[in-house]
Design an enzyme around this catalytic site. Structure first.
Site, PDB file in Angstrom:
ATOM      1  N   ASP A  78       0.832  -1.215   0.000  1.00  0.00           N
ATOM      2  CA  ASP A  78       0.000   0.000   0.000  1.00  0.00           C
ATOM      3  C   ASP A  78       0.861   1.258   0.000  1.00  0.00           C
ATOM      4  O   ASP A  78       2.001   1.235   0.469  1.00  0.00           O
ATOM      5  CB  ASP A  78      -0.925  -0.034   1.234  1.00  0.00           C
ATOM      6  CG  ASP A  78      -2.116   0.885   1.077  1.00  0.00           C
ATOM      7  OD1 ASP A  78      -2.374   1.365  -0.054  1.00  0.00           O
ATOM      8  OD2 ASP A  78      -2.806   1.141   2.088  1.00  0.00           O
ATOM      9  N   ASN A 128       1.313   3.392  -2.842  1.00  0.00           N
ATOM     10  CA  ASN A 128       1.882   3.799  -4.141  1.00  0.00           C
ATOM     11  C   ASN A 128       1.419   5.201  -4.543  1.00  0.00           C
ATOM     12  O   ASN A 128       2.205   6.013  -5.021  1.00  0.00           O
ATOM     13  CB  ASN A 128       1.439   2.834  -5.249  1.00  0.00           C
ATOM     14  CG  ASN A 128       2.037   1.459  -5.100  1.00  0.00           C
ATOM     15  OD1 ASN A 128       2.944   1.259  -4.302  1.00  0.00           O
ATOM     16  ND2 ASN A 128       1.520   0.501  -5.857  1.00  0.00           N
ATOM     17  N   GLY A 129       0.124   5.442  -4.373  1.00  0.00           N
ATOM     18  CA  GLY A 129      -0.456   6.729  -4.782  1.00  0.00           C
ATOM     19  C   GLY A 129       0.146   7.874  -3.992  1.00  0.00           C
ATOM     20  O   GLY A 129       0.558   8.900  -4.565  1.00  0.00           O
ATOM     21  N   ARG A 145      -0.530   9.510  -9.666  1.00  0.00           N
ATOM     22  CA  ARG A 145      -0.614   8.286  -8.856  1.00  0.00           C
ATOM     23  C   ARG A 145      -0.038   7.067  -9.580  1.00  0.00           C
ATOM     24  O   ARG A 145       0.595   6.209  -8.967  1.00  0.00           O
ATOM     25  CB  ARG A 145      -2.091   8.002  -8.495  1.00  0.00           C
ATOM     26  CG  ARG A 145      -2.692   8.956  -7.462  1.00  0.00           C
ATOM     27  CD  ARG A 145      -4.148   8.574  -7.202  1.00  0.00           C
ATOM     28  NE  ARG A 145      -4.262   7.171  -6.844  1.00  0.00           N
ATOM     29  CZ  ARG A 145      -4.081   6.696  -5.604  1.00  0.00           C
ATOM     30  NH1 ARG A 145      -3.816   7.524  -4.621  1.00  0.00           N
ATOM     31  NH2 ARG A 145      -4.181   5.412  -5.372  1.00  0.00           N
ATOM     32  N   HIS A 203       2.415   3.473  -8.892  1.00  0.00           N
ATOM     33  CA  HIS A 203       2.171   2.047  -9.198  1.00  0.00           C
ATOM     34  C   HIS A 203       3.340   1.468  -9.984  1.00  0.00           C
ATOM     35  O   HIS A 203       3.734   0.325  -9.804  1.00  0.00           O
ATOM     36  CB  HIS A 203       0.872   1.878  -9.987  1.00  0.00           C
ATOM     37  CG  HIS A 203      -0.338   2.268  -9.195  1.00  0.00           C
ATOM     38  ND1 HIS A 203      -0.524   1.858  -7.906  1.00  0.00           N
ATOM     39  CD2 HIS A 203      -1.425   3.046  -9.503  1.00  0.00           C
ATOM     40  CE1 HIS A 203      -1.669   2.362  -7.445  1.00  0.00           C
ATOM     41  NE2 HIS A 203      -2.221   3.080  -8.396  1.00  0.00           N
ATOM     42  N   TRP A 260     -11.676  -1.818  -8.270  1.00  0.00           N
ATOM     43  CA  TRP A 260     -12.378  -1.454  -9.519  1.00  0.00           C
ATOM     44  C   TRP A 260     -13.110  -0.125  -9.372  1.00  0.00           C
ATOM     45  O   TRP A 260     -13.487   0.494 -10.362  1.00  0.00           O
ATOM     46  CB  TRP A 260     -13.398  -2.537  -9.911  1.00  0.00           C
ATOM     47  CG  TRP A 260     -12.786  -3.854 -10.249  1.00  0.00           C
ATOM     48  CD1 TRP A 260     -12.779  -4.968  -9.463  1.00  0.00           C
ATOM     49  CD2 TRP A 260     -12.095  -4.225 -11.462  1.00  0.00           C
ATOM     50  NE1 TRP A 260     -12.129  -6.005 -10.094  1.00  0.00           N
ATOM     51  CE2 TRP A 260     -11.699  -5.575 -11.331  1.00  0.00           C
ATOM     52  CE3 TRP A 260     -11.767  -3.529 -12.643  1.00  0.00           C
ATOM     53  CZ2 TRP A 260     -11.000  -6.259 -12.317  1.00  0.00           C
ATOM     54  CZ3 TRP A 260     -11.076  -4.220 -13.638  1.00  0.00           C
ATOM     55  CH2 TRP A 260     -10.700  -5.559 -13.469  1.00  0.00           C
ATOM     56  N   ARG A 316     -11.892   2.596  -8.492  1.00  0.00           N
ATOM     57  CA  ARG A 316     -10.986   3.719  -8.764  1.00  0.00           C
ATOM     58  C   ARG A 316     -11.223   4.287 -10.162  1.00  0.00           C
ATOM     59  O   ARG A 316     -11.856   3.632 -10.998  1.00  0.00           O
ATOM     60  CB  ARG A 316      -9.541   3.245  -8.618  1.00  0.00           C
ATOM     61  CG  ARG A 316      -9.253   2.867  -7.183  1.00  0.00           C
ATOM     62  CD  ARG A 316      -7.790   2.638  -6.956  1.00  0.00           C
ATOM     63  NE  ARG A 316      -7.546   2.294  -5.570  1.00  0.00           N
ATOM     64  CZ  ARG A 316      -6.365   2.301  -4.984  1.00  0.00           C
ATOM     65  NH1 ARG A 316      -5.308   2.640  -5.690  1.00  0.00           N
ATOM     66  NH2 ARG A 316      -6.240   1.977  -3.722  1.00  0.00           N
ATOM     67  N   LEU A 370      10.608 -20.641  -4.391  1.00  0.00           N
ATOM     68  CA  LEU A 370       9.598 -19.776  -3.773  1.00  0.00           C
ATOM     69  C   LEU A 370       8.358 -19.619  -4.653  1.00  0.00           C
ATOM     70  O   LEU A 370       8.464 -19.475  -5.872  1.00  0.00           O
ATOM     71  CB  LEU A 370      10.218 -18.397  -3.488  1.00  0.00           C
ATOM     72  CG  LEU A 370       9.293 -17.328  -2.919  1.00  0.00           C
ATOM     73  CD1 LEU A 370       9.958 -16.612  -1.757  1.00  0.00           C
ATOM     74  CD2 LEU A 370       8.909 -16.310  -3.973  1.00  0.00           C
ATOM     75  N   ARG A 394       1.844  -4.866   6.208  1.00  0.00           N
ATOM     76  CA  ARG A 394       1.163  -3.825   5.432  1.00  0.00           C
ATOM     77  C   ARG A 394       2.001  -2.564   5.472  1.00  0.00           C
ATOM     78  O   ARG A 394       2.393  -2.104   6.543  1.00  0.00           O
ATOM     79  CB  ARG A 394      -0.244  -3.530   5.961  1.00  0.00           C
ATOM     80  CG  ARG A 394      -0.947  -2.468   5.093  1.00  0.00           C
ATOM     81  CD  ARG A 394      -2.432  -2.358   5.314  1.00  0.00           C
ATOM     82  NE  ARG A 394      -3.011  -1.450   4.317  1.00  0.00           N
ATOM     83  CZ  ARG A 394      -4.267  -1.468   3.896  1.00  0.00           C
ATOM     84  NH1 ARG A 394      -5.099  -2.357   4.399  1.00  0.00           N
ATOM     85  NH2 ARG A 394      -4.707  -0.608   2.996  1.00  0.00           N
ATOM     86  N   SER A 437      -8.447  -4.436   4.726  1.00  0.00           N
ATOM     87  CA  SER A 437      -8.980  -4.146   3.392  1.00  0.00           C
ATOM     88  C   SER A 437      -9.380  -5.417   2.639  1.00  0.00           C
ATOM     89  O   SER A 437      -8.997  -5.616   1.488  1.00  0.00           O
ATOM     90  CB  SER A 437      -7.977  -3.322   2.572  1.00  0.00           C
ATOM     91  OG  SER A 437      -7.653  -2.125   3.253  1.00  0.00           O
ATOM     92  N   GLU A 496       0.896 -13.368  12.335  1.00  0.00           N
ATOM     93  CA  GLU A 496       1.514 -12.226  13.006  1.00  0.00           C
ATOM     94  C   GLU A 496       1.415 -11.014  12.080  1.00  0.00           C
ATOM     95  O   GLU A 496       1.676 -11.128  10.880  1.00  0.00           O
ATOM     96  CB  GLU A 496       2.992 -12.522  13.314  1.00  0.00           C
ATOM     97  CG  GLU A 496       3.194 -13.653  14.292  1.00  0.00           C
ATOM     98  CD  GLU A 496       2.607 -13.351  15.664  1.00  0.00           C
ATOM     99  OE1 GLU A 496       2.666 -12.193  16.114  1.00  0.00           O
ATOM    100  OE2 GLU A 496       2.069 -14.298  16.290  1.00  0.00           O
TER     101      GLU A 496
HETATM  102  C1  IPE Z   1      -5.541  -2.598  -0.348  1.00  0.00           C
HETATM  103  O1  IPE Z   1      -5.187  -1.273  -0.472  1.00  0.00           O
HETATM  104  C2  IPE Z   1      -5.461  -3.291  -1.668  1.00  0.00           C
HETATM  105  C3  IPE Z   1      -4.127  -3.475  -2.217  1.00  0.00           C
HETATM  106  C4  IPE Z   1      -3.004  -3.118  -1.664  1.00  0.00           C
HETATM  107  C5  IPE Z   1      -4.089  -4.123  -3.483  1.00  0.00           C
HETATM  108  P1  IPE Z   1      -6.261  -0.125  -0.677  1.00  0.00           P
HETATM  109  O2  IPE Z   1      -5.504   1.150  -0.790  1.00  0.00           O
HETATM  110  O3  IPE Z   1      -7.170  -0.468  -1.787  1.00  0.00           O
HETATM  111  O4  IPE Z   1      -7.094  -0.186   0.680  1.00  0.00           O
HETATM  112  P2  IPE Z   1      -7.987   0.915   1.389  1.00  0.00           P
HETATM  113  O5  IPE Z   1      -8.948   1.424   0.376  1.00  0.00           O
HETATM  114  O6  IPE Z   1      -7.061   1.987   1.862  1.00  0.00           O
HETATM  115  O7  IPE Z   1      -8.617   0.190   2.514  1.00  0.00           O
HETATM  116  C1  IPE Z   2      -1.490   0.275  -3.367  1.00  0.00           C
HETATM  117  O1  IPE Z   2      -1.287   1.643  -3.406  1.00  0.00           O
HETATM  118  C2  IPE Z   2      -1.735  -0.331  -4.724  1.00  0.00           C
HETATM  119  C3  IPE Z   2      -3.136  -0.663  -4.982  1.00  0.00           C
HETATM  120  C4  IPE Z   2      -4.101  -0.608  -4.124  1.00  0.00           C
HETATM  121  C5  IPE Z   2      -3.436  -1.143  -6.316  1.00  0.00           C
HETATM  122  P1  IPE Z   2      -2.485   2.658  -3.406  1.00  0.00           P
HETATM  123  O2  IPE Z   2      -2.854   2.974  -4.809  1.00  0.00           O
HETATM  124  O3  IPE Z   2      -3.595   2.211  -2.542  1.00  0.00           O
HETATM  125  O4  IPE Z   2      -1.783   3.937  -2.766  1.00  0.00           O
HETATM  126  P2  IPE Z   2      -2.424   4.924  -1.733  1.00  0.00           P
HETATM  127  O5  IPE Z   2      -2.882   4.099  -0.564  1.00  0.00           O
HETATM  128  O6  IPE Z   2      -3.559   5.614  -2.416  1.00  0.00           O
HETATM  129  O7  IPE Z   2      -1.314   5.850  -1.375  1.00  0.00           O
HETATM  130 MG    MG Z   3      -4.073   2.418  -0.615  1.00  0.00          MG
END
Ligand code: IPE
Ligand code: IPE
Ligand code: MG
Length: 255
Positions: free
Chosen positions: A34, A36-37, A47, A51, A83, A85, A145, A202, A210, A221
């Site tokens: 989580d 990336n954006g 954003r 990714h 989806w 997004r 792996l 996470r 999520s 853990e």
């Molecule tokens: C969870 O992250 C899904 C992935 C990392 C693929 P999200 O960014 O979608 O989760 P929320 O919306 O913050 O709960």
């Molecule tokens: C995780 O990064 C990747 C996916 C959920 C696909 P995010 O895109 O959720 O990044 P943030 O949480 O908005 O920073």
């Molecule tokens: Mg996220």
């Protein structure tokens, strides 16, 4: 000079790996990748640049996990909720496997990595699904792996579909409600041939699941870091492993 030496040592992770105990390495590590954006936005980038940077980090962490003897690495790459997004972002995410696999597959094969996917294939665009399935087929006989992508995965849908199948079996008289066991449920999940995760990581500071592996994580853990996924290094990964090795897993009993 000191810095240079540190860099040299760091190059093969000798320093970071040294105090990881070989006998207590988590068999299955799952990562909710989580942030990336936010990583991109912090740099004034769109954003999707985050990714892309996140994709570039996958092989490095896979190799780091393989190096210490992790057997399964599951990476949550796209949820059934993602989806929602904007279209452009979803399109970009759906195209990433087409860049990732041609770029990394040779080295992953060299490392004896087996690619898998946990998620629903039917919603994935055909061109994307093709490269994923090619990678799975090409690596199916590798016995190193398991790199498992949770892609178009959601735990509630997974459990709902398991329930449907189990009710169906009951309707057909193949199973009675009394016979229904935890093993039956586990065997009807998409992860039926994988052990439950020992360690869940996470990134990005969010403290929630999520919709990720709600059944499978019952006794895993949890380890959280503020770092965004593109900034998640081998060193931070090994930090999570060292902390895992300090934990006592009681499973409700006493140690
Ligand atoms: C969870 O992250 C899904 C992935 C990392 C693929 P999200 O960014 O979608 O989760 P929320 O919306 O913050 O709960
Ligand atoms: C995780 O990064 C990747 C996916 C959920 C696909 P995010 O895109 O959720 O990044 P943030 O949480 O908005 O920073
Ligand atoms: Mg996220």
């Amino acid at each position: 000079m000191k810095r240079f030496f540190k860099k040299l040592v760091g190059a093969n992770n000798a320093e970071e790996k040294s105090d990881i105990t070989a006998t207590n390495v988590p068999h299955h590590v799952a990562v909710i990748m989580d942030g990336n954006g936010r990583w991109a936005q912090q740099r004034g980038l769109p954003r999707v640049a985050g990714h892309h940077a996140g994709m570039k980090n996958v092989k490095k962490i896979t190799v780091a996990a393989n190096d210490i003897g992790v057997k399964v690495l599951t990476l949550y790459a796209f949820s059934t909720e993602n989806w929602k997004r904007p279209r452009d972002e979803v399109d970009f995410l759906m195209k990433l496997p087409q860049e990732f696999f041609p770029l990394e597959i040779e080295e992953l094969i060299e490392k004896n990595v087996q690619i898998r996917m946990t998620g629903w294939k039917e919603d994935i665009p055909p061109h994307t699904l093709r490269v994923v399935e090619e990678a799975i087929a090409k690596t199916q006989h590798n016995d190193g792996l398991i790199l498992n992508f949770a892609f178009n995965y959601g735990s509630r849908r997974e459990m709902l579909e398991a329930m449907r199948q189990l009710f169906q079996e009951m309707n057909e008289g193949k199973l009675t409600p009394k016979e229904l066991s935890e093993e039956h449920v586990s065997k009807h999940l998409l992860t039926s041939d994988l052990p439950d995760p020992d360690l869940l990581i996470r990134t990005s500071g969010e403290l929630r699941l999520s919709n990720f592996m709600l059944w499978q994580l019952a006794y895993s853990e949890f380890w959280f870091t503020q770092k965004y996924w593109p900034d998640f290094t081998e060193e931070i990964f090994y930090e999570s492993i060292r902390e895992y090795q300090r934990r006592v897993r009681r499973y409700g009993g006493l140690k």
